[in-house]
Design a protein around this motif. Sequence first.
Motif, PDB file in Angstrom:
ATOM      1  N   TRP A 108      39.808  43.295  48.074  1.00 26.33           N
ATOM      2  CA  TRP A 108      38.388  43.647  47.622  1.00 26.33           C
ATOM      3  C   TRP A 108      37.417  43.098  48.607  1.00 26.33           C
ATOM      4  O   TRP A 108      37.292  41.892  48.933  1.00 26.33           O
ATOM      5  CB  TRP A 108      38.006  43.193  46.157  1.00 26.33           C
ATOM      6  CG  TRP A 108      38.471  44.098  45.197  1.00 26.33           C
ATOM      7  CD1 TRP A 108      39.250  44.971  45.260  1.00 26.33           C
ATOM      8  CD2 TRP A 108      38.011  43.973  43.799  1.00 26.33           C
ATOM      9  NE1 TRP A 108      39.423  45.954  44.032  1.00 26.33           N
ATOM     10  CE2 TRP A 108      38.661  45.136  43.103  1.00 26.33           C
ATOM     11  CE3 TRP A 108      37.334  43.383  42.851  1.00 26.33           C
ATOM     12  CZ2 TRP A 108      38.364  45.649  41.885  1.00 26.33           C
ATOM     13  CZ3 TRP A 108      37.066  43.404  41.467  1.00 26.33           C
ATOM     14  CH2 TRP A 108      37.682  44.641  41.058  1.00 26.33           C
TER      15      TRP A 108
ATOM     16  N   ASP B 181      30.941  43.355  47.947  1.00 30.63           N
ATOM     17  CA  ASP B 181      30.276  44.360  47.050  1.00 30.63           C
ATOM     18  C   ASP B 181      31.109  44.358  45.790  1.00 30.63           C
ATOM     19  O   ASP B 181      30.780  44.400  44.614  1.00 30.63           O
ATOM     20  CB  ASP B 181      29.969  45.668  47.643  1.00 30.63           C
ATOM     21  CG  ASP B 181      28.915  45.638  48.586  1.00 30.63           C
ATOM     22  OD1 ASP B 181      28.154  44.616  48.634  1.00 30.63           O
ATOM     23  OD2 ASP B 181      28.931  46.660  49.571  1.00 30.63           O
ATOM     24  N   ARG B 182      32.463  44.511  45.709  1.00 25.41           N
ATOM     25  CA  ARG B 182      33.426  44.869  44.408  1.00 25.41           C
ATOM     26  C   ARG B 182      33.443  43.582  43.684  1.00 25.41           C
ATOM     27  O   ARG B 182      33.347  43.528  42.705  1.00 25.41           O
ATOM     28  CB  ARG B 182      34.651  45.339  44.866  1.00 25.41           C
ATOM     29  CG  ARG B 182      34.558  46.837  45.434  1.00 25.41           C
ATOM     30  CD  ARG B 182      36.023  47.541  45.462  1.00 25.41           C
ATOM     31  NE  ARG B 182      36.354  47.751  44.271  1.00 25.41           N
ATOM     32  CZ  ARG B 182      37.696  48.280  44.236  1.00 25.41           C
ATOM     33  NH1 ARG B 182      38.181  48.730  45.245  1.00 25.41           N
ATOM     34  NH2 ARG B 182      37.898  48.830  42.625  1.00 25.41           N
TER      35      ARG B 182
ATOM     36  N   LEU C 177      30.039  42.875  42.004  1.00 22.42           N
ATOM     37  CA  LEU C 177      29.564  43.603  40.944  1.00 22.42           C
ATOM     38  C   LEU C 177      30.423  43.393  39.675  1.00 22.42           C
ATOM     39  O   LEU C 177      30.033  43.546  38.651  1.00 22.42           O
ATOM     40  CB  LEU C 177      30.176  45.195  41.478  1.00 22.42           C
ATOM     41  CG  LEU C 177      29.695  46.212  40.202  1.00 22.42           C
ATOM     42  CD1 LEU C 177      28.464  46.236  40.136  1.00 22.42           C
ATOM     43  CD2 LEU C 177      30.242  47.470  40.806  1.00 22.42           C
TER      44      LEU C 177
ATOM     45  N   ASP D 144      28.905  40.308  37.890  1.00 25.85           N
ATOM     46  CA  ASP D 144      27.604  40.748  37.598  1.00 25.85           C
ATOM     47  C   ASP D 144      28.159  41.483  36.087  1.00 25.85           C
ATOM     48  O   ASP D 144      27.450  41.153  35.115  1.00 25.85           O
ATOM     49  CB  ASP D 144      26.803  41.814  38.239  1.00 25.85           C
ATOM     50  CG  ASP D 144      25.568  42.290  37.777  1.00 25.85           C
ATOM     51  OD1 ASP D 144      24.724  41.482  37.646  1.00 25.85           O
ATOM     52  OD2 ASP D 144      25.488  43.499  37.303  1.00 25.85           O
ATOM     53  N   SER D 145      29.155  42.178  35.868  1.00 24.49           N
ATOM     54  CA  SER D 145      29.549  43.122  34.823  1.00 24.49           C
ATOM     55  C   SER D 145      29.972  41.845  33.886  1.00 24.49           C
ATOM     56  O   SER D 145      29.609  42.000  32.386  1.00 24.49           O
ATOM     57  CB  SER D 145      30.778  43.946  35.131  1.00 24.49           C
ATOM     58  OG  SER D 145      30.335  44.911  35.904  1.00 24.49           O
TER      59      SER D 145
ATOM     60  N   ARG E  42      40.833  41.795  40.129  1.00 25.69           N
ATOM     61  CA  ARG E  42      40.017  41.361  39.273  1.00 25.69           C
ATOM     62  C   ARG E  42      40.257  39.829  38.964  1.00 25.69           C
ATOM     63  O   ARG E  42      39.370  39.270  39.069  1.00 25.69           O
ATOM     64  CB  ARG E  42      40.070  42.131  37.974  1.00 25.69           C
ATOM     65  CG  ARG E  42      39.554  43.658  38.115  1.00 25.69           C
ATOM     66  CD  ARG E  42      39.655  44.346  36.784  1.00 25.69           C
ATOM     67  NE  ARG E  42      41.160  44.711  36.804  1.00 25.69           N
ATOM     68  CZ  ARG E  42      41.715  45.205  35.535  1.00 25.69           C
ATOM     69  NH1 ARG E  42      41.191  44.916  34.623  1.00 25.69           N
ATOM     70  NH2 ARG E  42      43.221  45.549  35.680  1.00 25.69           N
TER      71      ARG E  42
ATOM     72  N   HIS F  35      19.720  41.407  42.941  1.00 23.49           N
ATOM     73  CA  HIS F  35      21.010  40.932  42.921  1.00 23.49           C
ATOM     74  C   HIS F  35      21.002  39.415  42.832  1.00 23.49           C
ATOM     75  O   HIS F  35      20.739  38.787  43.805  1.00 23.49           O
ATOM     76  CB  HIS F  35      21.351  41.619  44.141  1.00 23.49           C
ATOM     77  CG  HIS F  35      21.818  43.126  44.178  1.00 23.49           C
ATOM     78  ND1 HIS F  35      22.587  43.903  43.298  1.00 23.49           N
ATOM     79  CD2 HIS F  35      20.954  43.944  44.898  1.00 23.49           C
ATOM     80  CE1 HIS F  35      22.388  45.025  43.623  1.00 23.49           C
ATOM     81  NE2 HIS F  35      21.510  45.166  44.514  1.00 23.49           N
TER      82      HIS F  35
END
Length: 527
Positions: A38, A41-42, A45, A48-49, A99, A134
């Motif tokens: 990854w 950016d991924r 993100l 952040d989720s 993840r 961000h």
Amino acid sequence: MPNQSLFDNPTVPRLLTVLDEVRSGNLLIPDFQRPFEWDDDRRLLLLDSVSKGMPIGSFLVWRTRKNRLKSYKNIGPFELFKEPAEGEIRSYLLDGHQRLTTLFAALTETTLPPGTQGVRWPIYYDLSAQKGEHAFTLRRGRLTPPPTWAPLSVFLSPKKLYDFQKGLMDKGFFSEADKAEALANAFKDYQIPIVPLVSEDLDVVTDSFVRVNNQGKPMQETHMARALLYSKIDLKDRLDQIRQRLAPLGWSDLEDQVFVNALKARWGLDIYKAGPRELNDHLSRYDHEEVFKELEKSTKRAVDFLSECGVGGPRSLPYAYQLVALIESLRRVEHPLDAHHKNSLHTWFWATTYAGYFTGMTSNRIQDSIDELSSIILKNRSPIPEDLPRQIQPLKQFNFNATRSKAFALILVNQIKEKTLRLRTQRLLGLAGSSAVERLFSDGSSDDPANRVVATPEELGRLRKAVERPVPMSAGKAKLLARYSVPTDLVSLFPVQSINHVLDQRRLMLSSLESRFIESLGLEPDF
């Protein structure tokens, strides 16, 4: 171990609990999964989720007592030391590697330098970020981060969080200290669904793994086969060794699946349906050293032959199954190929390419084509398959993903008479694929085959200069144009007054060239 009951039934544990399972060795990541890849950016993100309580999907975990798979020894920059003892139930993560690695590595303290293993850690949260900005970020180089940048590793450690908050308040950042506590609670309270797969049936596990991962980036069956073979042989390592020896020929990027299919063909297995378990069963019955020695030898022979046809690497290969057929057929033929056999193989390769012979071919027909190719060599059978369509249509629109367009590009390269330059250009096409097929006129259509040329960057610059700028005609210029199949009798049009007229004339030249070549194969050009 009592904590392993976490994976007995579907459950929704807190994130901290899941990370503790990894840390304690109760949740393993099998190394048939692709490595962590990854980008920044991924990763940001995802974090952040989580901080906002948004769902990030479930984790699929396989529980098994009988099967012991080779697993990753690291997760992110961290080394994992513990693993269940022999005979104990093992829990393997089948879906969620990217993840879980992001979460574990971001929320665990590391003393390793930034950029370890090519990935930037640690990750920070800018507590001074305003709404809409961000907040999750990475430091640049070795610059000391601002005091309001909280390393995520403090959020799951009460003592580290207290020390960090105290440091903020000592500097007068009271609201930032409150925000740090709220963020820590968000991570501590976050829950992730766990879906267990409790089975000793490897077919069920393999099918589940493939189906789940088909939703994202596809996995190769060699990933699973490698793990199941860990106690006997490292499949990836052996295939990497073969690729390394093919590198001088331009074939270092040859995909695992070609080798796997060649092994299936060797044992008459169904190319499409036979899974890792069947492949492993056959590998277990034979001498591994001998199997991979023969695979390397026949692959090199096949690649040598394809190079003689102008295929300089995997990306210019019309069909992967052509290579599979060649590998297995040449394994069966121990003696060197004489000129007659090479000519027959040459005809077979080009005829099956132009006719689109391997498109949509069933597994049985692939196996039959391998047997037929072997007969061409061993029994001097006709190199043209009986069911091969004889009429060949002209190429009307260039699309390198289509086999017909690859044939066209290969023919263009093979017109270069200077051997050294021709080999360099073939290698370029084999390594770069569509990126090596440029437009002759930069303003012309990329779909028009007549406006396509395969040339090295240096040659392309000279060629475009010759057709687009007022450069006087010379013997060198005429030779350059002829090298790339540009009509030299259009001298008055350089620099061009009518691009379309030049392309029309070049189209006729290339059509005639291809037509003669197709006829030489015993096929019928319908031009």
